[in-house]
Design an enzyme around this catalytic site. Structure first.
Site, PDB file in Angstrom:
ATOM      1  N   TYR A  14       0.694   1.128   0.380  1.00  0.00           N
ATOM      2  CA  TYR A  14       0.375   2.178   1.344  1.00  0.00           C
ATOM      3  C   TYR A  14       0.976   3.474   0.787  1.00  0.00           C
ATOM      4  CZ  TYR A  14      -0.397  -1.935   4.270  1.00  0.00           C
ATOM      5  OH  TYR A  14      -0.820  -3.145   4.756  1.00  0.00           O
ATOM      6  N   GLU A  38      -3.305   2.392  -2.195  1.00  0.00           N
ATOM      7  CA  GLU A  38      -3.541   3.160  -0.967  1.00  0.00           C
ATOM      8  C   GLU A  38      -4.963   2.929  -0.492  1.00  0.00           C
ATOM      9  OE1 GLU A  38      -3.883   5.424   2.213  1.00  0.00           O
ATOM     10  OE2 GLU A  38      -1.947   5.000   1.303  1.00  0.00           O
ATOM     11  N   ASP A  81       5.262   0.934   2.832  1.00  0.00           N
ATOM     12  CA  ASP A  81       5.257   2.003   3.835  1.00  0.00           C
ATOM     13  C   ASP A  81       3.963   1.918   4.646  1.00  0.00           C
ATOM     14  OD1 ASP A  81       5.716   4.284   5.324  1.00  0.00           O
ATOM     15  OD2 ASP A  81       5.518   5.675   3.645  1.00  0.00           O
ATOM     16  N   CYS A 108       7.565   3.714  10.825  1.00  0.00           N
ATOM     17  CA  CYS A 108       7.638   4.792  11.814  1.00  0.00           C
ATOM     18  C   CYS A 108       7.657   4.232  13.233  1.00  0.00           C
ATOM     19  CB  CYS A 108       6.480   5.769  11.627  1.00  0.00           C
ATOM     20  SG  CYS A 108       4.863   5.029  11.851  1.00  0.00           S
TER      21      CYS A 108
END
Length: 158
Positions: A14, A38, A81, A108
């Site tokens: 990612y 990605e 991530d 996050c």
């Protein structure tokens, strides 16, 4: 946190436009390698541009789980991530299949982080370190970075 070293093989999953890939490429040096994966074709195109000066860096655009399933990319260190929903079981399994010595998991959403850490723990890995960053003051958002490592035989889990 994962302390990538010269000559190691790193995965940046990612990877976006390659922010962590650049740091990994510096750390592993010309004798190491970095695979940057990605899902966004546009972000991967930017990563290709941003990382063009680094030897040993390969940028792949595609779904992370699919790319990992198709490539036999070994890894000593993984930076993971994922989006807010987390990496989930399929990606964690593909990471574990490579037997890295360390995984730096960026999240996050603390709940998604907890779910992903639980998947690593099911596989005999330990949460070695955790750090929270208040990147968005006056909100409930907290960016977290976790260091995961395999538990050594005979060493009790924390």
């Amino acid at each position: 946190m994962a302390a990538a070293a010269a000559g190691e093989r790193a995965l940046d999953l990612y990877a976006g436009a390659g922010l962590f890939s650049a740091y990994l490429a510096d750390a592993v040096g010309p004798d190491g390698s970095v695979l940057s994966v990605e899902g966004s074709a546009a972000a991967s195109a930017h990563a290709s541009t941003n990382l063009a000066a680094y030897a040993g860096v390969q940028v792949v655009a595609g779904d992370v789980a699919t790319v990992l399933g198709e490539l036999a990319a070994p890894a000593d260190v993984v930076v993971l991530d994922p989006p807010r929903a987390g990496a989930k079981r399929e990606v964690v399994a593909e990471v574990l299949r490579r037997s890295p010595r360390a995984v730096a998991l960026v999240a996050c959403d603390p709940a998604a982080l907890a779910r992903d850490v639980a998947l690593f723990r099911e596989a005999g890995w330990d949460l070695a370190a955790l750090r929270g960053f208040d990147l968005f003051p006056m909100t409930h958002h907290v960016e977290c970075v976790a260091l995961l490592s395999p538990v050594e035989p005979g060493v009790p889990r924390s």
